[in-house]
Write an enzyme that holds these catalytic residues in place. Structure first.
Site, PDB file in Angstrom:
ATOM      1  N   LEU A  44      -0.151   9.676   1.797  1.00 49.97           N
ATOM      2  CA  LEU A  44       1.415  10.063   1.066  1.00 49.97           C
ATOM      3  C   LEU A  44       1.451  10.876  -0.285  1.00 49.97           C
ATOM      4  O   LEU A  44       2.677  11.295   0.383  1.00 49.97           O
ATOM      5  CB  LEU A  44       2.297   8.859   1.728  1.00 49.97           C
ATOM      6  CG  LEU A  44       2.673   8.189   3.332  1.00 49.97           C
ATOM      7  CD1 LEU A  44       3.136   7.338   2.561  1.00 49.97           C
ATOM      8  CD2 LEU A  44       2.609   8.745   3.849  1.00 49.97           C
ATOM      9  N   ASP A  45       0.600  11.396   0.172  1.00 54.07           N
ATOM     10  CA  ASP A  45       0.792  12.175  -1.514  1.00 54.07           C
ATOM     11  C   ASP A  45      -0.756  13.303  -1.537  1.00 54.07           C
ATOM     12  O   ASP A  45      -1.251  13.303  -2.628  1.00 54.07           O
ATOM     13  CB  ASP A  45       0.861  11.655  -2.907  1.00 54.07           C
ATOM     14  CG  ASP A  45       1.958  12.450  -3.639  1.00 54.07           C
ATOM     15  OD1 ASP A  45       2.237  13.274  -3.318  1.00 54.07           O
ATOM     16  OD2 ASP A  45       1.323  11.709  -5.133  1.00 54.07           O
ATOM     17  N   VAL A  46      -0.875  14.018  -0.441  1.00 55.72           N
ATOM     18  CA  VAL A  46      -2.022  14.909  -0.452  1.00 55.72           C
ATOM     19  C   VAL A  46      -1.587  16.124  -1.061  1.00 55.72           C
ATOM     20  O   VAL A  46      -1.276  16.805  -0.463  1.00 55.72           O
ATOM     21  CB  VAL A  46      -3.287  14.830   1.079  1.00 55.72           C
ATOM     22  CG1 VAL A  46      -3.877  15.937   1.227  1.00 55.72           C
ATOM     23  CG2 VAL A  46      -3.456  13.429   1.903  1.00 55.72           C
TER      24      VAL A  46
END
Length: 456
Positions: free
Chosen positions: A128-130
């Site tokens: 969720l934070d690529v």
């Protein structure tokens, strides 16, 4: 700042970000280079930074394999810390200085990231934070960093429980994340699609919006096709990029493994009209997607998360400042009694840190300690006698002006099944103004147990 945590001797600061500090460290039991991560606790620090740090403390020790750092330990005193192996490599940030990249390099980098995501998803975690800063290239593979915003299929999601606004990196955030839906592996594929777009064209598909209204545009506003910005972009690569930038998760690649396969075998990519598209959709199509109910995206919630929503949640409202030892014992006994009848339940220990309505609040106390963090530590000490495993016990400090309204909102938003709180001793203020316990008991969306000590 401390010089030692959990037996790790801290060395120089290697990196200082917006939410955490990374320091080198040594330990007599670990020969290799070590990194210790500490939260930033300066005045005005965002409470979400502390909560996301807690999430990483829960998730990182459960991960293994070549695509994640090896966790060496976590702890909460004298402040939260995470010790991990220090990976010798470089993030993908330098790539941004020489965009656009050659097509072959775009495909290779994308395939390595997809393979790392595949390994992560198989362990029940969505990152969720690529983004480039969280991707490190090491010996022909990509290592994923920073799991503070991640979602674990078998752990409570503290970010969802405590915050209503989405957290992530705006250029890469999937539409479902913008709408507050977490836990879908396809969200990571959208982020990778946005990264591939940037590596190919030299620009982000949706810019870098700073406001929620602008972030929501990606639900109906399609970006220019990569071939319109870079004519030598092959149709197969445009097909892959635009497929993973689809608004509805079900229209993206089914898995990260299949995405990696397509990037390594372009001759086998099944092409649609996306592959040869040279213009953005017409204004009329965007307007239909924006306002016509038949064209609204049907974003799906993660099936595992939805299935777990049926597990009972027992919320314990802990008044750290107004609780006697006898009342604490009585409340802990009540929690144990109720949990014995609900073996699958989870306990959420909640405390409200009251803020002021008309003047700014300081986040540090007179001794320079973060108030939010100190409350979390006190909650952990309070709950220690319950002897519950981490997956069945969470701690939440909610910052708000009104305790009763905040407790009720938490119970409503998280579908709490039972609330336990303690009754304060009689006082003039309680008789005149009423009590938090009475207000919660009156308006709660579930059953409530008020623990009261017998007089005398």
């Amino acid at each position: 700042m401390p010089t030692e945590v959990g037996g790790f001797t801290l060395g120089p600061v290697l990196h200082e970000g917006g939410m955490a500090v990374l320091r080198s460290a040594t330990h007599p039991d670990h020969a290799g280079p070590i990194l210790v991560k500490l939260p930033r606790l300066a005045e005005g620090a965002d409470p979400a930074a502390i909560v996301s740090f807690e999430m990483e403390q829960m998730i990182l020790p459960r991960l293994d394999g070549p695509h994640v750092p090896r966790c060496l330990g976590v702890g909460h005193e004298p402040l939260p810390w995470i010790a991990m192996e220090r990976i010798q490599g470089e993030t993908l940030l330098p790539l941004l200085d020489r965009l656009p990249l050659p097509i072959a390099e775009v495909a290779e980098v994308g395939a390595m990231v997809a393979e790392a995501l595949c390994a992560l998803h198989r362990q029940g975690v969505v990152h969720l934070d690529v983004k480039p800063g969280n991707l490190m290239q090491v010996d022909g593979r990509v290592v994923l960093l920073d799991f503070g915003l991640s979602h674990h299929a078998h752990l409570p999601d503290l970010m969802t429980e405590e915050f209503r606004l989405p957290y992530g990196s705006a250029p890469y955030m999937a539409p479902e994340q913008v709408m507050g839906i977490r836990g879908d592996p396809a969200s990571d594929l959208f982020a990778l699609g946005a990264l591939l777009y940037a590596l190919t064209t030299g620009r982000n598909p949706f810019g870098d919006p700073q406001h929620m209204a602008h972030m929501k545009r990606r639900l109906w506003w399609d970006p220019p096709p990569p071939r319109a910005l870079r004519p030598d972009c092959p149709p197969w690569l445009q097909e892959i990029i635009l497929r993973n930038l689809e608004v509805e998760p079900v229209r993206r690649h089914p898995t990260a493994a299949q995405l990696a396969f397509d990037l390594r075998h372009p001759e086998q990519v099944s092409q649609t009209s996306r592959a040869t598209k040279l213009k953005r959709d017409a204004w009329s199509a965007r307007i239909r997607r924006r306002f016509h109910p038949d064209h609204q995206p049907r974003l799906r919630r993660d099936a595992v998360a939805m299935a777990q929503s049926g597990a009972p949640i027992i919320m314990v409202a802990v008044d750290l400042g107004g609780m006697t030892a006898a009342l604490a014992d009585a409340m802990q006994g009540m929690v144990t009694q109720i949990m014995a009848t609900l073996p699958g339940a989870r306990v959420a220990c909640v405390n409200v840190l009251q803020t002021h309505l008309l003047r700014p609040d300081m986040t540090l106390d007179d001794e320079g300690r973060n108030k939010h963090l100190q409350r979390l530590l006190e909650l952990r000490h309070w709950s220690a006698p319950l002897k519950l495993p981490e997956a069945r016990l969470t701690h939440h400090v909610l910052e708000a002006t009104g305790p009763a309204a905040t407790l009720l909102e938490y119970a409503q938003q998280n579908r709490v099944d039972h609330i336990i709180l303690g009754a304060r001793a009689h006082s003039l203020g309680r008789r005149v103004l009423g009590s938090v316990a009475a207000e919660v008991a009156r308006d709660a969306p579930c059953s409530v147990t008020v623990v009261r000590l017998r007089a005398g």
